[in-house]
Design a protein around this motif. Structure first.
Motif, mmCIF file in Angstrom:
data_model
loop_
_atom_site.group_PDB
_atom_site.id
_atom_site.type_symbol
_atom_site.label_atom_id
_atom_site.label_comp_id
_atom_site.label_asym_id
_atom_site.label_seq_id
_atom_site.Cartn_x
_atom_site.Cartn_y
_atom_site.Cartn_z
ATOM 1 N N VAL B 5 0.835 -1.192 0.000
ATOM 2 C CA VAL B 5 0.000 0.000 0.000
ATOM 3 C C VAL B 5 0.880 1.256 0.000
ATOM 4 O O VAL B 5 1.669 1.468 0.921
ATOM 5 N N THR B 7 0.724 5.303 -0.006
ATOM 6 C CA THR B 7 -0.250 6.354 0.281
ATOM 7 C C THR B 7 0.412 7.735 0.251
ATOM 8 O O THR B 7 1.329 8.002 1.026
ATOM 9 N N ASP B 8 -0.029 8.554 -0.669
ATOM 10 C CA ASP B 8 0.405 9.960 -0.763
ATOM 11 C C ASP B 8 1.926 10.105 -0.669
ATOM 12 O O ASP B 8 2.439 10.960 0.040
ATOM 13 N N THR B 27 -0.532 7.434 -4.717
ATOM 14 C CA THR B 27 -1.361 6.515 -3.945
ATOM 15 C C THR B 27 -1.720 5.323 -4.818
ATOM 16 O O THR B 27 -2.195 5.496 -5.946
ATOM 17 N N THR B 29 -2.550 0.809 -4.412
ATOM 18 C CA THR B 29 -2.608 -0.412 -3.610
ATOM 19 C C THR B 29 -2.500 -1.624 -4.518
ATOM 20 O O THR B 29 -3.238 -1.735 -5.509
ATOM 21 N N GLY B 64 4.116 10.790 3.182
ATOM 22 C CA GLY B 64 3.403 9.598 2.756
ATOM 23 C C GLY B 64 3.915 8.339 3.417
ATOM 24 O O GLY B 64 4.839 8.374 4.235
#
Lengths: 403, 253
Positions: B5, B7-8, B27, B29, B64
């Protein structure tokens, strides 16, 4: 860390009008001790050497009765023994050496005996002739002369293995007969306090093959000059060196391939690693291509791997050319720290930082170790590299990995 | 389980003019069993994403998170990330003079597994992996990436992928510089890996060509340091027909 590569001196110097370039590669040698003076440290050939740590070997130290034990094996068909008197005197200069330093002139004039290694013509010796020199007393300043004579078409390997504590000046002369195939290995595995000043001079016969390997790990100051001249066309010299300097150590290797005959070859590879405060290595690679030496080939290479802060590696290739009629001439010199990209690549495969460093250092030396050509020494070198790594790289990283 | 994952994610590199932001909030996944293709023009930051996930020291993470199965990847050293199950097949694999391929593979396998592989099965596995990638058995005696052709380097990367068996593989332009035969061999290797239970793949490429052999579940268009559009494999066909112009123009408008 200070890393210098003297690129100015490495510039190709050509003198089309004159036959020779004025330089330290053209010394006026002499066997007369009184023709020489002690160096001050400002001379080109002495400017890197810490004279104060030489205990007078370069100047007027008394050459005392030897405190170094000397043992050797004598394979069949070979003569190895200490000789003195007229026989020893007759061996002075068999390599064509005419001393260009006070200390070498003193060794040839003052040392009463010589160790002679005599391999007759057409004799092939499979087993290495190993001379173990083990220093017993570092306060004794001493000097030695070794004469190796290899007859035409002979084949042999000689290993000079230096261990223990000693303060010694040594001249090693090597006469390689026509068509002979000779390997001389000198291992400087001294204790920390040893001082070793040496000059290895070889004269390579017509179509002969000569390999010289210098391996320096131990000692406080180790300086070796490994020189080659040629006695006829077609001779080939391979000059190899491997050194590992720890804190405070000065290890200096100078080579000089003097192409005195046509169609001769010289190929030099010296590799070193440095670790610890004030570890200092010097490599000076001199090559002279004389007017007569048409069609020669030469390549010299020095690589240094700096493992920690506080080290200094000097690397100076120096090529002088008096004829342009040659097959090839080149040199390479590089001094660097660990390559971050190599370490990243290895670590990205799960290998820890210290294991990655270990692989890189072994890899750095591996190609060279494989060229030594004496299996027992190759094994010993792998072990020694591992032991040197344990002193610093492997120890430090155990603390550093969490940072 | 294997779930990567991102994220940002924000990343800078140091330049002569100070830090420059390359990734501007990525971002993404990747669930187990999924193959994601990241496509984008040169300079869009695709390779930066790959190297940042692997932990290359050149890149500075400024914001992030990246987690693998809930573990904080960004807190790990490069080798810890590999041991946690990440693998990066590099666009320009690095030469390691004097270190043989077989020594390298054994050392890496030992590091990943935490114990030395059993000699007999290991030699068999290595030979099989090399053979499937059309690499000569003597390949093991050569020094890592030294004197390898471009194709040999890429096939060597995929041999490592199969032998080291990570959870998630990031393939950075593995197709670049390959002729069609080598591309098929490399793709077969990636597909063998994908067929294993629960593996994730992040396939970074400039061209759609490799997607004919490795069919992605998702395609992301990467422009100016972030994902500009995501879709199924039909997005790749659209890019094939239209190129990246559509994404580049608004950026300058």
């Amino acid at each position: 860390m200070t890393v210098t590569t003297d690129s100015v001196r490495s510039a190709l110097e050509q003198a089309p009008a004159a036959d020779r370039v004025e330089s330290h590669l053209h010394p006026a040698g002499s066997f007369e001790v009184s023709d020489h003076t002690a160096p001050t440290g400002r001379e080109e050939i002495w400017r890197f050497t810490p004279l104060k740590r030489l205990k007078g070997l370069h100047a007027d130290a008394e050459f005392m009765r030897s405190a170094t034990s000397c043992m050797w094996n004598t394979p069949e068909g070979v003569r190895v023994e200490g000789v003195s008197g007229d026989e020893a005197r007759a061996l002075r200069g068999i390599s064509g050496l005419v001393p260009n330093t006070l200390w070498a002139a003193r060794v040839l004039a003052e040392v009463p005996s010589s160790l002679l290694i005599d391999v007759p013509a057409d004799t092939e010796v499979a087993e290495p002739i190993v001379v173990d020199l083990d220093g017993q007393d570092v306060t004794v300043t001493e000097a030695g002369h070794v004469a190796m004579r290899f007859g035409a078409h002979s084949k042999a390997i000689v290993v000079l293995n230096h261990t223990g504590s000693s303060t010694v000046a040594a001249v090693v002369e090597i006469a390689v007969g026509d068509g002979a195939d000779v390997s001389v290995v000198s291992i400087q595995d001294w204790a920390d306090d040893a001082v070793h000043l040496s000059h290895h001079q070889a004269r390579v016969g017509r179509d002969a093959t000569y390999k010289h390997t210098a391996i320096s790990f131990g000692g406080d100051v180790v300086r070796m000059d490994a020189n080659v001249t040629y006695d006829g066309p077609g001779g080939s010299a391979e000059l190899l060196g491997l050194y590992f300097a720890d804190a405070g150590q000065h290890i200096e290797h100078r080579i000089f391939a003097d192409h005195t005959a046509p169609r001769t070859k010289s190929h030099a590879v010296y590799k070193g690693a440095l670790q610890g405060e004030k570890a200092h290595t010097v490599w000076v690679g001199n090559v002279l291509i004389r007017k007569i030496a048409e069609g020669i080939e030469t390549f010299e290479e020095n690589r240094n791997l700096v493992l920690t802060d506080g080290c200094r590696a000097d690397s100076i290739p120096n090529l002088e050319i008096e004829t342009g009629e040659i097959e090839g001439a080149g040199h390479a010199s590089a001094t660097a720290r660990f390559d971050d990209e190599q370490l990243f690549y290895l670590q990205s495969r799960g290998i820890s930082e210290q294991e990655a460093q270990r692989l890189v250092v072994h890899g750095f030396f591996n190609d060279l170790i494989r060229k030594v050509g004496v299996p027992s020494i190759e094994d010993r070198l792998l072990t020694t590299v591992e032991a040197e790594l344990a002193k610093n790289v492997l120890k430090d990283s155990a603390f550093g990995s969490g940072a | 389980m294997s779930k990567l994952v991102i994220t940002d994610l924000r990343v800078t590199v140091d330049t002569e003019d100070g830090p420059k932001e390359i990734l501007k909030g990525v971002t993404l996944t990747i669930n187990e069993g999924e193959t994601h293709a990241i496509m984008g023009p040169n300079g869009s930051g695709k390779s930066t994403l790959a190297y940042s996930i692997a932990g290359h020291p050149k890149y500075t993470i400024t914001g992030g998170t990246v987690t693998l199965d809930g573990q904080d990847v960004l807190a790990m050293s490069v080798d810890e990330r590999a041991r946690a199950g990440l693998f990066l097949a590099m666009q320009y694999p690095v030469e390691v003079p004097g270190v043989s391929v077989s020594n390298f593979l054994r050392t890496a396998k030992t590091a990943i597994d935490g114990e030395a592989p059993k000699l007999r099965t290991w030699v068999k596995d290595v030979n099989a992996a090399l053979q499937q990638l059309n690499l000569d058995p003597t390949f093991g005696t050569r020094n890592v990436n030294e004197g390898f052709s471009g194709g040999e380097k890429k096939r060597h990367e995929i041999a490592q992928l199969e032998l080291l068996d990570p959870k998630v593989a990031v393939l950075d332009e593995t197709d670049s510089g390959l002729d069609i035969d080598a591309l098929k061999v490399v793709s077969d290797g990636v597909n063998r890996f994908r067929a294993r239970e629960g593996k994730g793949v992040l396939l970074i490429t400039h061209y759609t060509r490799i997607l004919r052999y490795i069919e992605p579940d998702f395609v992301h268009v990467f422009v100016d340091g972030k994902v500009a559009e995501s879709g199924g494999k039909e997005l790749a066909d659209q890019l094939e027909a239209e190129g990246y112009d559509r994404y580049l123009k608004p950026a300058t408008a």
